[in-house]
Design an enzyme around this catalytic site. Structure first.
Site, PDB file in Angstrom:
ATOM      1  N   ASP A   9       0.863  -1.198   0.000  1.00 43.28           N
ATOM      2  CA  ASP A   9       0.000   0.000   0.000  1.00 43.28           C
ATOM      3  C   ASP A   9       0.890   1.236   0.000  1.00 43.28           C
ATOM      4  OD1 ASP A   9       0.989  -0.411   2.577  1.00 43.28           O
ATOM      5  OD2 ASP A   9      -0.792   0.374   3.556  1.00 43.28           O
ATOM      6  N   ASP A  14       7.040   1.712   2.921  1.00 45.25           N
ATOM      7  CA  ASP A  14       6.971   0.715   1.841  1.00 45.25           C
ATOM      8  C   ASP A  14       8.004   1.037   0.767  1.00 45.25           C
ATOM      9  OD1 ASP A  14       3.802  -0.585   2.017  1.00 45.25           O
ATOM     10  OD2 ASP A  14       4.172   1.342   2.972  1.00 45.25           O
TER      11      ASP A  14
END
Length: 315
Positions: A9, A14
């Site tokens: 996501d 990330d």
């Protein structure tokens, strides 16, 4: 070479996790799938595309779920910025996502490589749950799942008992736990404290090569959030920790096999994951199902950070 699919996501942590996986070089990342979570799906996809471009890698990105299975989407833009990447104008991808839904791509890839695909999940697991619901038998041919999620054996970061990646779609996480796929869970308890990057490390990144500077700049909103919340000059990168566990067995100092159960009924405990490790029962007899996950209990944080910093600096 190991074959990976990374499901993300894509927020700022990330992005660092993607950079670590791509630049480390020991695994073949067949594809990246995106899911809503830290930010809405279109932004998660743009952020993944831009990060891969900056790393000079042409890896296909497939869009997946734009909402949780049963609930409205809760995002983490307070933590990662409205664009998920520090609101610094860093995201300008020239590439576009591949055709097809992430869940279908995952199933097609597992069918093509039965027993070989390892899935690394860095966000809510809605895409994985959709694939399981669509074809459970194929998903049982996944070699291993590495999951960033749960509080581990600590406290939650979204509620007292739930962490963000599970809380966003606990219904999907429950499906995952009952899938029969071998899995390793990296809880939030292993991703804070000594696992975080502090001022000296962040200053080193800010003074480094373009990829180092990108890693620091995209986490600027997260840094500000932590300064307001705790007064600490630090950035916690849970997804990078999870990728490190998936990459390197020797960073895990202790783990435990458990039966994991995800709470989905009561609002106060929605997203809590309970671990039955068979060592903490009282005299009341209980019948506990067979273990379904391995949970990391102790990491070599310094080894993980040394490797992360070296890979970024050498890029």
């Amino acid at each position: 070479m190991r074959k990976w699919i990374i499901d993300t996501d894509t927020g700022s942590d990330d992005a660092v996790a993607l950079m670590l996986a791509v630049l480390e070089g020991s695994v073949d990342i067949l594809g990246v799938t995106t899911v809503c979570g830290n930010v809405p799906l279109p932004l998660a996809t743009k952020n993944a595309l831009a990060t891969l471009e900056l790393c000079g890698r042409n890896i296909p990105v497939y869009e997946g779920a734009d909402c949780p299975l049963l609930r409205p989407l809760a995002t983490a833009v307070r933590v990662h910025g409205d664009d998920g990447m520090g609101d610094r104008g860093l995201i300008h991808p020239t590439t576009t996502p591949a055709a097809g839904h992430a869940a279908d791509y995952i199933l097609e890839t597992v069918r093509a490589h039965p027993g070989e695909i390892e899935l690394v999940t860095l966000g809510p697991v809605t895409n994985i749950a959709l694939a399981i619901l669509k074809d459970r038998q194929t998903m049982r041919q996944v070699k291993h799942l590495y999951i960033m999620g749960t509080a581990g054996f600590g406290r939650g970061n979204t509620t007292p008992v739930a962490t963000f990646n599970v809380y966003v779609d606990a219904d999907a996480f429950s499906i995952l736990l009952h899938s029969g796929i071998p899995m390793t869970i990296v809880g939030f308890d292993q991703c804070i404290g000594p696992a975080a990057l502090y001022k000296e490390e962040l200053d080193t990144l800010s003074a480094g090569n373009p990829l180092c500077r990108f890693a620091a700049e995209c986490n600027s909103t997260l840094l500000s959030y932590n300064l307001r919340r705790t007064g600490e000059y630090m950035v916690d990168l849970p997804d990078a920790v999870a990728v490190a566990v998936a990459l390197w067995e020797d960073v895990v100092l202790e783990s435990v096999s458990v039966y994991a159960l995800c709470c989905t009924r009561e609002e106060a405990t929605y997203g809590q994951v309970i671990f039955y490790d068979r060592n903490d029962f009282l005299a009341v007899p209980q019948t506990i199902p067979a273990d379904n996950a391995v949970v990391v209990k102790k990491l070599n944080h310094q080894l993980y950070k040394q490797r992360l910093m070296k890979i970024l600096k050498d890029a």
